[in-house]
Design a protein around this motif. Structure first.
Motif, PDB file in Angstrom:
ATOM      1  N   ASN A  68      -8.258  -7.138 -15.520  1.00  0.00           N
ATOM      2  CA  ASN A  68      -7.999  -5.832 -14.795  1.00  0.00           C
ATOM      3  C   ASN A  68      -7.104  -6.074 -13.445  1.00  0.00           C
ATOM      4  O   ASN A  68      -6.382  -5.089 -13.053  1.00  0.00           O
ATOM      5  N   HIS A 126      -3.137  -6.171 -22.987  1.00  0.00           N
ATOM      6  CA  HIS A 126      -3.646  -5.476 -21.871  1.00  0.00           C
ATOM      7  C   HIS A 126      -2.374  -5.223 -20.990  1.00  0.00           C
ATOM      8  O   HIS A 126      -2.429  -4.453 -19.917  1.00  0.00           O
ATOM      9  N   SER A 135      -4.024   2.169 -13.643  1.00  0.00           N
ATOM     10  CA  SER A 135      -4.628   0.767 -13.617  1.00  0.00           C
ATOM     11  C   SER A 135      -4.769   0.296 -12.081  1.00  0.00           C
ATOM     12  O   SER A 135      -5.664   0.060 -11.721  1.00  0.00           O
ATOM     13  N   ASN A 139      -7.885  -0.710 -10.054  1.00  0.00           N
ATOM     14  CA  ASN A 139      -8.131  -2.111  -9.421  1.00  0.00           C
ATOM     15  C   ASN A 139      -8.471  -1.899  -7.916  1.00  0.00           C
ATOM     16  O   ASN A 139      -9.290  -2.601  -7.307  1.00  0.00           O
ATOM     17  N   GLU A 180     -14.725  -2.078 -15.947  1.00  0.00           N
ATOM     18  CA  GLU A 180     -13.791  -2.923 -15.082  1.00  0.00           C
ATOM     19  C   GLU A 180     -14.541  -4.397 -14.839  1.00  0.00           C
ATOM     20  O   GLU A 180     -13.779  -5.227 -14.605  1.00  0.00           O
TER      21      GLU A 180
END
Length: 247
Positions: A68, A126, A135, A139, A180
């Motif tokens: 991630n 990913h 995304s 984060n 996450e």
């Protein structure tokens, strides 16, 4: 000049002759099991010394966070049984400690040259997720959450408290956190508290275990002892004595 490499998991001292080879390529900075280092913007790659199957849940946290946050995870291991299909698909580099010293050194040299860059390209399926604005926002959100948890480990921190801090519903927060990090909020918080307790137990052998329990967010010393033994395999007192004997 050797590159700095943050080292998660069991101490590099446990690797005996392999230790010198690794340290000839990297400046190892041991951080026990503090996975929050992955969230640092200055860190592009971290190492995890996989010791036993019981460590796998924490390894999965590291893998999820590295995916991630677009980081690379080096997994040092000597147990081929831990490599399953899920782990095979993640953003990482496996390093088999059963290799001979020459092969190990050559592999580490290649990693050192190729992996420390200002930006690490994501690996696997990913990449399309990592490059989206959604995304990027996720984060930033998970970094804030992890920092908030770190700053409040000594408090009576509940999942609903952190959800309120983020202005999320408890249901959404629970799903978001698990997505996450790869683990539940409760498991992550417990892991952070026990790791903090381990550090406090060996930093000052005169501090009473009850005080350490309070500093780690546990008001019930008996409950703290049960949780610690469940996670570490031995009681806080036994852990302290064992550490002292090994010094």
């Amino acid at each position: 000049m050797n590159k700095a490499l943050y080292w998660l998991g069991k101490s590099i001292d446990s690797l005996e002759d392999k230790k010198d080879i690794i340290e000839s390529e990297f400046n190892i900075i041991e951080i026990d099991y503090d996975v929050s280092i992955i969230s640092s913007s200055s860190v592009h790659m971290v190492a995890y010394n996989f010791n036993k199957i019981s460590d796998k849940y924490l390894l999965n946290i590291c893998l999820n966070m590295c995916i991630n946050l677009n980081k690379v995870l080096l997994i040092f291991h000597s147990d081929t049984l831990f490599i399953d299909k899920d782990i095979e698909q993640n953003n990482h580099i496996k390093i088999n400690l059963n290799e001979n010293n020459t092969t190990l050194k050559s592999e580490l040299e290649k990693i050192k040259i190729n992996s420390f860059r200002p930006h690490i390209e994501p690996i696997g399926d990913h990449s399309d997720i990592l490059l989206t604005k959604q995304s990027e926002q996720s984060n930033r959100n998970i970094l804030n959450i992890l920092k908030y948890i770190d700053n409040n480990l000594s408090e009576q921190l509940r999942e609903i408290d952190v959800a309120d801090y983020c202005h999320y519903s408890i249901t959404y927060f629970s799903k978001f956190f698990h997505q996450e990090t790869g683990v539940s909020f409760r498991d992550y918080l417990c892991s952070k508290r026990i790791n903090k307790a381990k550090k406090l137990l060996i930093e000052d052998y005169n501090i009473k275990i009850a005080i350490i329990a309070y500093q780690c967010g546990y008001n019930d010393v008996s409950y703290f002892t049960r949780i610690f033994k469940k996670k570490a395999g031995i009681s806080p007192g036994e852990f302290r004595k064992k550490t002292l004997l090994n010094r």
